[in-house]
Write a protein that holds these residues in place. Sequence first.
Motif, PDB file in Angstrom:
ATOM      1  N   ASP A 172       0.834  -1.194   0.000  1.00 42.81           N
ATOM      2  CA  ASP A 172       0.000   0.000   0.000  1.00 42.81           C
ATOM      3  C   ASP A 172       0.873   1.250   0.000  1.00 42.81           C
ATOM      4  O   ASP A 172       1.919   1.294   0.644  1.00 42.81           O
ATOM      5  N   THR A 173       0.418   2.255  -0.705  1.00 43.62           N
ATOM      6  CA  THR A 173       1.146   3.518  -0.721  1.00 43.62           C
ATOM      7  C   THR A 173       0.768   4.363   0.502  1.00 43.62           C
ATOM      8  O   THR A 173      -0.217   4.081   1.198  1.00 43.62           O
ATOM      9  N   ASP A 174       1.538   5.400   0.738  1.00 48.31           N
ATOM     10  CA  ASP A 174       1.227   6.303   1.861  1.00 48.31           C
ATOM     11  C   ASP A 174      -0.153   6.930   1.683  1.00 48.31           C
ATOM     12  O   ASP A 174      -0.888   7.098   2.663  1.00 48.31           O
ATOM     13  N   THR A 190      -2.764   5.634   0.173  1.00 48.30           N
ATOM     14  CA  THR A 190      -3.784   4.635   0.469  1.00 48.30           C
ATOM     15  C   THR A 190      -3.971   4.476   1.971  1.00 48.30           C
ATOM     16  O   THR A 190      -5.103   4.434   2.472  1.00 48.30           O
ATOM     17  N   VAL A 191      -2.877   4.383   2.691  1.00 49.48           N
ATOM     18  CA  VAL A 191      -2.958   4.256   4.156  1.00 49.48           C
ATOM     19  C   VAL A 191      -3.662   5.474   4.752  1.00 49.48           C
ATOM     20  O   VAL A 191      -4.540   5.351   5.617  1.00 49.48           O
ATOM     21  N   LYS A 192      -3.302   6.653   4.278  1.00 50.07           N
ATOM     22  CA  LYS A 192      -3.914   7.894   4.756  1.00 50.07           C
ATOM     23  C   LYS A 192      -5.403   7.938   4.447  1.00 50.07           C
ATOM     24  O   LYS A 192      -6.225   8.288   5.309  1.00 50.07           O
ATOM     25  N   THR A 193      -5.750   7.580   3.215  1.00 52.61           N
ATOM     26  CA  THR A 193      -7.150   7.624   2.793  1.00 52.61           C
ATOM     27  C   THR A 193      -8.010   6.686   3.620  1.00 52.61           C
ATOM     28  O   THR A 193      -9.092   7.065   4.094  1.00 52.61           O
ATOM     29  N   LEU A 194      -7.559   5.458   3.793  1.00 51.90           N
ATOM     30  CA  LEU A 194      -8.363   4.482   4.526  1.00 51.90           C
ATOM     31  C   LEU A 194      -8.426   4.800   6.015  1.00 51.90           C
ATOM     32  O   LEU A 194      -9.454   4.583   6.662  1.00 51.90           O
ATOM     33  N   ALA A 195      -7.344   5.346   6.560  1.00 48.67           N
ATOM     34  CA  ALA A 195      -7.335   5.685   7.984  1.00 48.67           C
ATOM     35  C   ALA A 195      -8.323   6.791   8.311  1.00 48.67           C
ATOM     36  O   ALA A 195      -8.884   6.842   9.416  1.00 48.67           O
ATOM     37  N   SER A 196      -8.550   7.679   7.352  1.00 47.51           N
ATOM     38  CA  SER A 196      -9.445   8.814   7.600  1.00 47.51           C
ATOM     39  C   SER A 196     -10.887   8.537   7.172  1.00 47.51           C
ATOM     40  O   SER A 196     -11.761   9.383   7.338  1.00 47.51           O
ATOM     41  N   ALA A 197     -11.134   7.343   6.624  1.00 45.07           N
ATOM     42  CA  ALA A 197     -12.476   7.015   6.132  1.00 45.07           C
ATOM     43  C   ALA A 197     -13.410   6.682   7.286  1.00 45.07           C
ATOM     44  O   ALA A 197     -13.016   6.070   8.280  1.00 45.07           O
ATOM     45  N   LYS A 198     -14.645   7.090   7.144  1.00 45.58           N
ATOM     46  CA  LYS A 198     -15.676   6.720   8.109  1.00 45.58           C
ATOM     47  C   LYS A 198     -16.218   5.358   7.705  1.00 45.58           C
ATOM     48  O   LYS A 198     -16.831   5.212   6.654  1.00 45.58           O
ATOM     49  N   ASN A 199     -15.980   4.371   8.534  1.00 47.05           N
ATOM     50  CA  ASN A 199     -16.296   3.004   8.141  1.00 47.05           C
ATOM     51  C   ASN A 199     -17.299   2.384   9.102  1.00 47.05           C
ATOM     52  O   ASN A 199     -17.053   1.361   9.720  1.00 47.05           O
ATOM     53  N   ASN A 200     -18.461   3.042   9.229  1.00 47.68           N
ATOM     54  CA  ASN A 200     -19.498   2.518  10.111  1.00 47.68           C
ATOM     55  C   ASN A 200     -20.582   1.773   9.359  1.00 47.68           C
ATOM     56  O   ASN A 200     -21.625   1.451   9.917  1.00 47.68           O
ATOM     57  N   GLN A 201     -20.332   1.523   8.060  1.00 44.00           N
ATOM     58  CA  GLN A 201     -21.273   0.775   7.252  1.00 44.00           C
ATOM     59  C   GLN A 201     -20.593  -0.498   6.746  1.00 44.00           C
ATOM     60  O   GLN A 201     -19.377  -0.545   6.588  1.00 44.00           O
ATOM     61  N   PRO A 202     -21.362  -1.556   6.478  1.00 44.25           N
ATOM     62  CA  PRO A 202     -20.765  -2.774   5.919  1.00 44.25           C
ATOM     63  C   PRO A 202     -20.099  -2.497   4.585  1.00 44.25           C
ATOM     64  O   PRO A 202     -20.524  -1.627   3.826  1.00 44.25           O
ATOM     65  N   LEU A 203     -19.033  -3.239   4.301  1.00 45.27           N
ATOM     66  CA  LEU A 203     -18.337  -3.103   3.028  1.00 45.27           C
ATOM     67  C   LEU A 203     -19.270  -3.493   1.888  1.00 45.27           C
ATOM     68  O   LEU A 203     -19.887  -4.556   1.914  1.00 45.27           O
ATOM     69  N   ARG A 204     -19.388  -2.624   0.889  1.00 48.28           N
ATOM     70  CA  ARG A 204     -20.195  -2.918  -0.302  1.00 48.28           C
ATOM     71  C   ARG A 204     -19.287  -3.517  -1.369  1.00 48.28           C
ATOM     72  O   ARG A 204     -18.273  -2.925  -1.725  1.00 48.28           O
ATOM     73  N   MET A 232      -1.825   0.539  -6.785  1.00 47.31           N
ATOM     74  CA  MET A 232      -2.289   0.399  -5.396  1.00 47.31           C
ATOM     75  C   MET A 232      -2.530   1.735  -4.697  1.00 47.31           C
ATOM     76  O   MET A 232      -2.429   1.847  -3.482  1.00 47.31           O
ATOM     77  N   GLU A 233      -2.877   2.738  -5.479  1.00 46.45           N
ATOM     78  CA  GLU A 233      -3.212   4.058  -4.924  1.00 46.45           C
ATOM     79  C   GLU A 233      -4.727   4.164  -4.769  1.00 46.45           C
ATOM     80  O   GLU A 233      -5.478   3.962  -5.728  1.00 46.45           O
ATOM     81  N   LEU A 234      -5.184   4.480  -3.563  1.00 43.38           N
ATOM     82  CA  LEU A 234      -6.597   4.709  -3.310  1.00 43.38           C
ATOM     83  C   LEU A 234      -6.796   6.163  -2.878  1.00 43.38           C
ATOM     84  O   LEU A 234      -6.653   6.487  -1.695  1.00 43.38           O
ATOM     85  N   PRO A 235      -7.127   7.041  -3.813  1.00 44.20           N
ATOM     86  CA  PRO A 235      -7.380   8.440  -3.445  1.00 44.20           C
ATOM     87  C   PRO A 235      -8.679   8.603  -2.665  1.00 44.20           C
ATOM     88  O   PRO A 235      -8.879   9.618  -2.005  1.00 44.20           O
ATOM     89  N   THR A 236      -9.582   7.639  -2.795  1.00 42.30           N
ATOM     90  CA  THR A 236     -10.827   7.606  -2.030  1.00 42.30           C
ATOM     91  C   THR A 236     -10.936   6.224  -1.394  1.00 42.30           C
ATOM     92  O   THR A 236     -10.251   5.292  -1.812  1.00 42.30           O
ATOM     93  N   PRO A 237     -11.789   6.060  -0.384  1.00 40.48           N
ATOM     94  CA  PRO A 237     -11.893   4.748   0.276  1.00 40.48           C
ATOM     95  C   PRO A 237     -12.746   3.756  -0.511  1.00 40.48           C
ATOM     96  O   PRO A 237     -13.559   3.017   0.056  1.00 40.48           O
ATOM     97  N   HIS A 238     -12.543   3.754  -1.809  1.00 41.39           N
ATOM     98  CA  HIS A 238     -13.295   2.875  -2.700  1.00 41.39           C
ATOM     99  C   HIS A 238     -12.321   2.291  -3.726  1.00 41.39           C
ATOM    100  O   HIS A 238     -11.491   3.016  -4.276  1.00 41.39           O
ATOM    101  N   ALA A 239     -12.438   0.998  -4.000  1.00 42.40           N
ATOM    102  CA  ALA A 239     -11.540   0.321  -4.936  1.00 42.40           C
ATOM    103  C   ALA A 239     -12.295  -0.101  -6.186  1.00 42.40           C
ATOM    104  O   ALA A 239     -13.374  -0.693  -6.097  1.00 42.40           O
TER     105      ALA A 239
END
Length: 308
Positions: A21-23, A25-39, A218-225
């Motif tokens: 994972d890139t920096d 990607t780690v930053k994006t996912l760490a700051s994501a609000k993940n209170n919903q099930p993964l779609r 492996m860059e995720l600018p948003t918490p969506h792949a």
Amino acid sequence: MEFGRVTPGELMEVDFTLPPDTDLTVKTLASAKNNQPLRVHVGCAKWGRKEWLGKIYPPKTKDANFLDEYVKHFDSIELNATFYNVYPPETIAKWKEKAATNPNFKFCPKFSQSISHFRRLKNADDITTKYYEGIMAFGDKLGPLFLQVADNFTPKSLPELKAYLEQLPRDVPVFLELRHKEWFADASNRVAVFNMLHDLQIGAVITDASGRRDVVHMELPTPHAFIRFVGNSLHPTDYARCDEWLERIAQWKQMGLQSVWFFMHQHDERYSPELSDYVVEQLNIKLGLNLLRPTFMDRDKPVLFNLD
């Protein structure tokens, strides 16, 4: 799909290991609000595959009924048809109606080549408006949009890319696919474009093709792949590669990932249903999901590797 194709002799020389994972990607996912099930959605690129007759489509299915059959087996499609034509709302509405039998189905329409390849994102407001007018007729069946720029679209065009993305509507998610090698070979180009996508909340397509490992960025600018997986006719490496993706998706889920769009391609598309089924089966096991699996007319038939 021909992108990234290698010869059978070259295939075993490819290092298919997914990069870390890139920096970003780690930053994006760490700051994501993940209170919903993964779609999670898994699908293919086209429904009009005659090779699937007698496999997942009844043998005598007419072309006009291919979409009716496709939605019985998959919950999404990477809609490449919209790359070649800008369809009016009336046509889109007919496709939406055919998918009504599958409540979870989503269309992910590709931007028209008139926008991305012919006008190269410049002076494309009129075509973009027509494109959006058409695809909005999908209504609740509309998934994210997919913008693929030309293979020769280089970092020199970053200003035009930024200007175009800035003016897009914000109510429908958009993912961008880059292919030119300079986007990935030069660190400054890479940082500039993916940070720009992050700022604009535009996703990045990850295309996993044998002969272009640089595009597996492996860059995720948003918490969506949004993953475009290009297999090699059910070669054993296809399954090993999918296994590694399944592990990475599970890791990303724990880190904050909110959605996955996994689209299966093969250089010979007759084999896409088999590998899609494998991915769905394993996602259901690993993530405790209940995703729709393709139903084969002969579930017990042997699956053989073939590059013919």
